[in-house]
Design a protein around this motif. Structure first.
Motif, PDB file in Angstrom:
ATOM      1  N   GLU A 102       0.828  -1.300  -0.095  1.00 29.18           N
ATOM      2  CA  GLU A 102      -0.109   0.202   0.028  1.00 29.18           C
ATOM      3  C   GLU A 102       0.712   1.159   0.106  1.00 29.18           C
ATOM      4  OE1 GLU A 102      -3.316   2.289   2.958  1.00 29.18           O
ATOM      5  OE2 GLU A 102      -2.658   0.356   3.394  1.00 29.18           O
ATOM      6  N   LEU A 103       1.966   1.147   0.890  1.00 27.53           N
ATOM      7  CA  LEU A 103       2.785   2.420   0.810  1.00 27.53           C
ATOM      8  C   LEU A 103       3.489   2.697  -0.752  1.00 27.53           C
ATOM      9  CD1 LEU A 103       4.769   4.522   2.210  1.00 27.53           C
ATOM     10  CD2 LEU A 103       6.405   2.557   2.654  1.00 27.53           C
ATOM     11  N   VAL A 104       3.922   1.465  -1.184  1.00 24.90           N
ATOM     12  CA  VAL A 104       4.587   1.739  -2.336  1.00 24.90           C
ATOM     13  C   VAL A 104       3.793   2.344  -3.564  1.00 24.90           C
ATOM     14  CG1 VAL A 104       6.020   0.615  -4.185  1.00 24.90           C
ATOM     15  CG2 VAL A 104       6.285  -0.126  -1.949  1.00 24.90           C
ATOM     16  N   HIS A 105       2.605   1.622  -3.371  1.00 26.20           N
ATOM     17  CA  HIS A 105       1.405   2.085  -4.469  1.00 26.20           C
ATOM     18  C   HIS A 105       1.014   3.598  -4.188  1.00 26.20           C
ATOM     19  CE1 HIS A 105      -1.853   2.108  -7.147  1.00 26.20           C
ATOM     20  NE2 HIS A 105      -2.740   2.516  -6.091  1.00 26.20           N
ATOM     21  N   ASN A 106       0.887   4.078  -3.064  1.00 28.53           N
ATOM     22  CA  ASN A 106       0.791   5.566  -2.649  1.00 28.53           C
ATOM     23  C   ASN A 106       1.760   6.243  -3.073  1.00 28.53           C
ATOM     24  OD1 ASN A 106      -1.838   5.327  -1.683  1.00 28.53           O
ATOM     25  ND2 ASN A 106      -1.190   4.658   0.346  1.00 28.53           N
ATOM     26  N   LEU A 107       2.953   5.761  -3.094  1.00 32.10           N
ATOM     27  CA  LEU A 107       4.346   6.664  -3.676  1.00 32.10           C
ATOM     28  C   LEU A 107       4.081   6.768  -5.136  1.00 32.10           C
ATOM     29  CD1 LEU A 107       7.262   5.270  -1.535  1.00 32.10           C
ATOM     30  CD2 LEU A 107       5.802   7.192  -1.325  1.00 32.10           C
ATOM     31  N   CYS A 108       3.688   5.668  -5.813  1.00 31.25           N
ATOM     32  CA  CYS A 108       3.537   5.904  -7.072  1.00 31.25           C
ATOM     33  C   CYS A 108       2.522   6.761  -7.424  1.00 31.25           C
ATOM     34  CB  CYS A 108       2.996   4.394  -7.911  1.00 31.25           C
ATOM     35  SG  CYS A 108       4.232   3.259  -8.088  1.00 31.25           S
ATOM     36  N   LEU A 109       1.263   6.988  -6.862  1.00 29.63           N
ATOM     37  CA  LEU A 109       0.329   8.054  -7.184  1.00 29.63           C
ATOM     38  C   LEU A 109       0.964   9.377  -6.898  1.00 29.63           C
ATOM     39  CD1 LEU A 109      -2.883   6.302  -5.239  1.00 29.63           C
ATOM     40  CD2 LEU A 109      -2.183   6.221  -7.719  1.00 29.63           C
ATOM     41  N   GLN A 110       1.889   9.477  -5.785  1.00 23.78           N
ATOM     42  CA  GLN A 110       2.479  10.601  -5.502  1.00 23.78           C
ATOM     43  C   GLN A 110       3.355  11.304  -6.477  1.00 23.78           C
ATOM     44  OE1 GLN A 110       2.117  12.683  -2.752  1.00 23.78           O
ATOM     45  NE2 GLN A 110       3.426  14.099  -3.300  1.00 23.78           N
ATOM     46  N   VAL A 111       4.130  10.278  -7.040  1.00 28.61           N
ATOM     47  CA  VAL A 111       4.970  10.731  -8.281  1.00 28.61           C
ATOM     48  C   VAL A 111       3.996  10.962  -9.483  1.00 28.61           C
ATOM     49  CG1 VAL A 111       6.730   9.825  -9.716  1.00 28.61           C
ATOM     50  CG2 VAL A 111       6.997   9.231  -7.534  1.00 28.61           C
ATOM     51  N   ALA A 112       3.245  10.288  -9.650  1.00 29.64           N
ATOM     52  CA  ALA A 112       2.055  10.785 -10.754  1.00 29.64           C
ATOM     53  C   ALA A 112       1.638  12.136 -10.775  1.00 29.64           C
ATOM     54  CB  ALA A 112       1.096   9.601 -10.968  1.00 29.64           C
ATOM     55  N   ALA A 113       1.133  12.438  -9.563  1.00 32.21           N
ATOM     56  CA  ALA A 113       0.351  13.781  -9.194  1.00 32.21           C
ATOM     57  C   ALA A 113       1.307  14.828  -9.050  1.00 32.21           C
ATOM     58  CB  ALA A 113      -0.257  13.568  -7.995  1.00 32.21           C
ATOM     59  N   ALA A 114       2.550  14.752  -8.302  1.00 28.56           N
ATOM     60  CA  ALA A 114       3.404  15.805  -7.895  1.00 28.56           C
ATOM     61  C   ALA A 114       4.745  15.961  -8.722  1.00 28.56           C
ATOM     62  CB  ALA A 114       3.676  15.786  -6.482  1.00 28.56           C
ATOM     63  N   LYS A 115       4.814  15.210  -9.724  1.00 26.15           N
ATOM     64  CA  LYS A 115       6.052  15.236 -10.521  1.00 26.15           C
ATOM     65  C   LYS A 115       7.400  15.626 -10.069  1.00 26.15           C
ATOM     66  CE  LYS A 115       3.386  17.282 -14.369  1.00 26.15           C
ATOM     67  NZ  LYS A 115       2.754  18.314 -15.258  1.00 26.15           N
ATOM     68  N   PRO A 116       7.930  14.858  -8.893  1.00 28.54           N
ATOM     69  CA  PRO A 116       9.071  15.162  -8.245  1.00 28.54           C
ATOM     70  C   PRO A 116      10.057  14.746  -9.241  1.00 28.54           C
ATOM     71  CG  PRO A 116       8.341  12.952  -7.371  1.00 28.54           C
ATOM     72  CD  PRO A 116       7.150  13.823  -8.410  1.00 28.54           C
ATOM     73  N   GLY A 159       8.325  -2.170  11.635  1.00 30.77           N
ATOM     74  CA  GLY A 159       9.312  -2.521  12.337  1.00 30.77           C
ATOM     75  C   GLY A 159      10.706  -2.844  11.624  1.00 30.77           C
ATOM     76  N   GLU A 160      10.800  -2.396  10.497  1.00 29.87           N
ATOM     77  CA  GLU A 160      11.905  -2.312   9.692  1.00 29.87           C
ATOM     78  C   GLU A 160      12.403  -1.122   9.201  1.00 29.87           C
ATOM     79  OE1 GLU A 160      11.657  -6.842   8.164  1.00 29.87           O
ATOM     80  OE2 GLU A 160      12.150  -5.589   6.572  1.00 29.87           O
ATOM     81  N   LYS A 161      13.794  -0.997   8.693  1.00 28.05           N
ATOM     82  CA  LYS A 161      14.044   0.184   8.156  1.00 28.05           C
ATOM     83  C   LYS A 161      13.266   0.136   6.580  1.00 28.05           C
ATOM     84  CE  LYS A 161      17.974   2.190   5.626  1.00 28.05           C
ATOM     85  NZ  LYS A 161      19.554   2.103   5.477  1.00 28.05           N
ATOM     86  N   LEU A 162      12.714   1.164   6.172  1.00 28.69           N
ATOM     87  CA  LEU A 162      12.260   1.067   4.870  1.00 28.69           C
ATOM     88  C   LEU A 162      12.938   2.471   4.055  1.00 28.69           C
ATOM     89  CD1 LEU A 162       8.332   0.930   5.494  1.00 28.69           C
ATOM     90  CD2 LEU A 162      10.195  -0.766   5.083  1.00 28.69           C
ATOM     91  N   SER A 163      13.096   2.141   2.637  1.00 27.36           N
ATOM     92  CA  SER A 163      14.060   3.190   1.983  1.00 27.36           C
ATOM     93  C   SER A 163      13.456   3.427   0.780  1.00 27.36           C
ATOM     94  CB  SER A 163      15.458   2.753   1.886  1.00 27.36           C
ATOM     95  OG  SER A 163      16.153   3.652   1.145  1.00 27.36           O
ATOM     96  N   VAL A 164      13.277   4.644   0.077  1.00 31.34           N
ATOM     97  CA  VAL A 164      12.776   4.611  -1.189  1.00 31.34           C
ATOM     98  C   VAL A 164      13.939   5.015  -2.044  1.00 31.34           C
ATOM     99  CG1 VAL A 164      11.417   6.363  -2.678  1.00 31.34           C
ATOM    100  CG2 VAL A 164      10.577   6.066  -0.282  1.00 31.34           C
ATOM    101  N   ARG A 165      14.214   3.981  -2.904  1.00 28.85           N
ATOM    102  CA  ARG A 165      15.488   3.803  -3.499  1.00 28.85           C
ATOM    103  C   ARG A 165      15.449   4.853  -4.681  1.00 28.85           C
ATOM    104  NH1 ARG A 165      18.743  -0.674  -6.765  1.00 28.85           N
ATOM    105  NH2 ARG A 165      20.844   0.416  -6.984  1.00 28.85           N
ATOM    106  N   ARG A 166      14.459   4.678  -5.652  1.00 28.87           N
ATOM    107  CA  ARG A 166      14.275   5.497  -7.010  1.00 28.87           C
ATOM    108  C   ARG A 166      13.040   5.392  -7.482  1.00 28.87           C
ATOM    109  NH1 ARG A 166      18.074   1.224 -10.459  1.00 28.87           N
ATOM    110  NH2 ARG A 166      16.891  -0.822  -9.823  1.00 28.87           N
TER     111      ARG A 166
END
Length: 219
Positions: A92-106, A186-193
């Motif tokens: 769910e987190l990764v999918h929401n990040l996809c939506l963020q990239v699509a909408a906000a154009k970082p 309970g783990e380290k999560l990292s947005v790589r690319r």
């Protein structure tokens, strides 16, 4: 004071924290729900900070296609274990990040990814804007520097994924969103690319440039 089962359930629903953590937070805050939420957040962030030296080499790449194929996004997020990567919360987190990239154009994941020459170019633009503004004519150099750095921070918030406001809740940043998921899982999560593709992007400029060259050759 002893925390009630109802309060523990309410706090857990608001924070997604474990039952024992919610009980501990309520008892530490004398049953004050808002203080308990803040207590859990501070405790969770401390735990997230301790995880930053760990290696996150598992994870998934998710894809999102929007507007009938007009916009496409790929995002890679890493976790410490494959078990977490296969879970619904992580997906769910990764999918929401996809939506963020699509909408906000970082353009970048974090400010450390922004090329130094691009940062200096932005800084110089903001400095010239300040110096050309009559309101800043008599302001000390330190004040001008502060204004420039504030503008630069806003630039980072626009172009860096982790610093952008989350499109579903602009009171939090994408980094906050990742931290919250890290606390729960309970783990380290990292947005790589990530990569973002938009149909026809850049073609119009090239077409216009070609038309200008042709017109120039024709005199």
């Amino acid at each position: 004071m002893k925390a009630s089962v109802q309060d523990i359930q309410t706090l857990r629903g608001r924070t997604q924290a474990g039952v024992l953590d919610c009980k501990k937070a309520l008892e530490a805050c004398d049953g004050d729900m808002e203080k308990a939420v803040a207590w859990l957040r501070e405790s969770g962030l401390a735990k997230v900070a301790k995880k930053q030296d760990r290696i996150a080499a598992e994870g998934i790449v998710d894809a999102y296609i929007h507007l009938g194929g007009k916009i496409g996004v790929l995002v890679e997020v890493n976790s410490e274990t494959d078990f977490v990567a296969r879970g619904d919360k992580f997906k769910e987190l990764v999918h929401n990040l996809c939506l963020q990239v699509a909408a906000a154009k970082p353009l970048y994941v974090s400010r450390s990814d922004v090329p130094a020459d691009a940062v200096e170019k932005e800084r110089e633009i903001y400095r010239q804007q300040c110096l050309n503004d009559e309101k800043n004519k008599n302001k000390p150099a330190k004040v001008i520097d502060m204004i420039v750095e504030n503008k630069l921070n806003k630039f980072y918030q626009e172009v860096c994924l982790l610093e952008q406001p989350y499109f579903r809740d602009e009171s939090k940043t994408i980094q906050d969103l990742v931290n919250e998921a890290s606390m729960v899982l309970g783990e380290k999560l990292s947005v790589r690319r990530f990569a973002r593709f938009e149909m026809g992007e850049g073609l119009e400029k090239k077409t216009n440039d070609l038309a200008a060259e042709v017109a120039k050759e024709r005199g």
